[in-house]
Design an enzyme around this catalytic site. Sequence first.
Site, mmCIF file in Angstrom:
data_model
loop_
_atom_site.group_PDB
_atom_site.id
_atom_site.type_symbol
_atom_site.label_atom_id
_atom_site.label_comp_id
_atom_site.label_asym_id
_atom_site.label_seq_id
_atom_site.Cartn_x
_atom_site.Cartn_y
_atom_site.Cartn_z
ATOM 1 N N SER A 319 14.127 4.818 7.915
ATOM 2 C CA SER A 319 12.905 4.049 8.150
ATOM 3 C C SER A 319 11.721 4.706 7.438
ATOM 4 O O SER A 319 10.880 4.030 6.846
ATOM 5 C CB SER A 319 12.646 3.962 9.657
ATOM 6 N N TRP A 322 12.070 4.031 3.808
ATOM 7 C CA TRP A 322 11.788 2.617 3.512
ATOM 8 C C TRP A 322 10.304 2.463 3.162
ATOM 9 O O TRP A 322 9.931 1.686 2.279
ATOM 10 C CB TRP A 322 12.129 1.749 4.730
ATOM 11 N N HIS A 323 9.467 3.241 3.867
ATOM 12 C CA HIS A 323 8.028 3.115 3.640
ATOM 13 C C HIS A 323 7.602 3.634 2.279
ATOM 14 O O HIS A 323 6.681 3.113 1.667
ATOM 15 C CB HIS A 323 7.249 3.846 4.736
ATOM 16 N N GLY A 324 8.251 4.668 1.821
ATOM 17 C CA GLY A 324 7.840 5.203 0.531
ATOM 18 C C GLY A 324 8.811 6.235 0.026
ATOM 19 O O GLY A 324 9.488 6.903 0.806
ATOM 20 N N PHE A 493 4.376 -0.674 -0.076
ATOM 21 C CA PHE A 493 5.765 -0.478 0.339
ATOM 22 C C PHE A 493 6.612 -1.662 -0.100
ATOM 23 O O PHE A 493 7.715 -1.808 0.221
ATOM 24 C CB PHE A 493 5.849 -0.287 1.853
#
Lengths: 493, 341
Positions: A319, A322-324, A493
């Site tokens: 997770s 996923w953001h960066g 993102f």
Amino acid sequence: MSFISLNFLIFFAVVVILYFSLPHRFRWLLLLCASYYFYMSAVPVYVFLLLTTTLISYVSALYIARSQDIFHRRVWLGISLAGNLGLLVVFKYAGFLNESAQKILEHIGLGYNLPGFSILLPIGISFYTFQALSYSMDVYRGVKEPEKHFGYFALYVSFFPQLVAGPIERSTRLLPQFYKTVQFDYLRFTLGLQLMLWGIFKKVAIADRLAVVVNHVYADPTQFHGITLIIATYAFAIQIYCDFSGYSDIAVGAAYVLGYDLMQNFRRPYFATSIRDFWQRWHISLSTWFRDYLYIPLGGGRVFRVRWYVNIMAVFIISGLWHGAGFTFLAWGALHGIYYLFSIWFKEMRRAFTELIHLDAFPVLHKAVRILITFHMVTFAWIFFRAESMSDAIYVAANLFVDIDRFIFNIGKLGQGNALIGGDLGLSKSDLLTALMLIVVLFITQIIQSKVNIRTAVAKSPIWLRWPAYYLLIFGTLLLGKYGIQEFIYFQF
Amino acid sequence: MASRNSFISSFDPGSKSKRSVRRVWIRTGWFIVVFILIFGLLSTHYAMLVQNDQAAYLRIIDRFSESSPLVVILGDSHPLNAVDMQEIDETYALLAHGGDNLRQMVIKLDYAVSCKQSIKYAVIPLDYHSLAVYRERAGDFSRDLYYSSNYQLITSLYGTNYLNVIFHKLSLHVPLLDASNWERYYLILTAKMENKALAASEAVTPENWSLLNDQKRNIDTIARLKGQLEPPIVSDEMVRALEFMISYCKNNKIALIGVRYPVTAEYLELAGAFGIEQVNDIYLEKAEVFLAILDYREIFAESPGYFANTDHLSAEGAKVFTNILQKDLGSLLESGVESLK
């Protein structure tokens, strides 16, 4: 095209008028064209990525449903996963992976000559990829029939209100809505616009005001210490909430005006009483995505204890990534994973301690304490999310309380750029006070909203009360807004 | 006809009566009318509050229209603060304004040349931030429309269209159409900081640099440099504007003079970490098209008392600097007039 622009205002008004003027059978085409126009207004060439994702998911789902045996179903699912995730990896993570490999190999003395490359991240790629992936997996599981109408499916992947930063919708929820004939509903129209307006207020009046402080301090945090770092970190906690939930409100509101129900993405997350509770309230469309398509397939909590812990950590780390593509995001995810595990391990100990000090006898106070602790844990983790490097994040975390005593004796100098209290905040005193006032308004509104549906109450109130409320919010937002400070955070993102 | 029916039925699922549809439209219409009224009132109020600022800007233009200069000095807050108009003679006209970028300088030069045949020289700043993305971002051309009606030049330089120009022209009369004016409105209303608000983008704090301690000077300088020289330090758009300026001057037989304005020792030292060699290389590459590039970056490095902040001269500094600049420009003019013949 940003939601906070005159262009979007005109674009949306035109789409709404055309939408309700057209017969139902042509509306999907209008929305599809509008969505592609909306996406192409940023970087036109990336529309090919959107199209590729759409085609891969559409075709693979048809073949998954058509295949008689599990092997072929898996192959087609694999093609969808590899195709969609492949694009995501190439366009989002290739640079990061390359740099990381270079550093590791150099560290162990191996030459590595693959040239570094940087690609401008396609806007919304993480969002529409996950939306397309959920569809493929739903079809594979038999939860959803494959969509035969390519136009409807393309619209599902690219629906403009939620294309760029979510909410990440599920095919089982959104696709059937495209088939329903929508009639213009004045109340619905009003409620949708209200929500959009509230989202704009949160973004320009609160998030962008606080962004001035956050950007100023986090650009080079080593120039600051103590209370300035604390204020900037609190400011970021509020900024990211108002920024992202503001975007979600505009997205949900815009879709609502057009007659579509998108899922709620935030449910007063800073009133969460535990980390688990926080993730049931923050970016709900993503956290439930991870729950349904990663955590449960990994076995969830129905496995050996150690494996369960590994599953939890894996979900949080993924997770974070996923953001960066960066170690700071990885650390942020891992920190939340650690929080989660600690909350499991020390559950009994906390209960015993609560009983020992008789806090359980005062449920309201107990709840307030839990909210406060959760908020501070989340806020601390935001340091890693916001910092531009791990060294910056560690510096901020280590220097939060430096010279805190000086601040106490010089509190009046806050907002005057005084080095005594940790440095300049980038905002004047009156701006800081305005920000504080707006945050208080935000939280009071949230508390009231939990008891009463303010939007419906306002929409159903008499005109002499309703219109002044609308004008107050519109002109208040215009007056208190900061413009051109920062694009929506989640666009990256 | 089918779409008309669909339109009505969409707006009125229940009775499908035209009366209900009309009611929605009337209600919406009234809402918009009241909105426009309030907007107009607030905009008028704002225009009254900032009329002095507008007047100050227009005064620069008025003052220019009364003179017959040979040299026009263009630029942002650096020349604006560094050139003391009391110390300089009528050969020179100062058209600099806080926040001006190379695009605005071209438009001002075009205006100046179109109304004054006497102009033969243009002085532009060649500072580190002149080509930066920080300057590119100043994309609001509203104030250019106060004096310029060369819309073709404006659309070409800003990469915009006539519709946008019309919108900005309209915002001169209804200023709150421009979102940035709402921020200034808020500042004026809440903090009663009109002066600060009016020069928000290029505020020069009236303090003496020499009175600050080293730590404060370094913090201020780094903050300033970060703002001015954030990557990319060289914006393609600004380089294009510089090239536009060069070709404009060539076509109109205007000699171009570059000036690198004085900055503090701290600024000189700390700017090194921001990739300034890229900027220096471009100036070096284009040096031959300038009549001269006068480099004053270091002249006051040992005189912090001449600075108001890290990159702006104080009134005292400006007085001294203006005399130096005037003397050097005077020498150039003598040789330059010959070369222009």
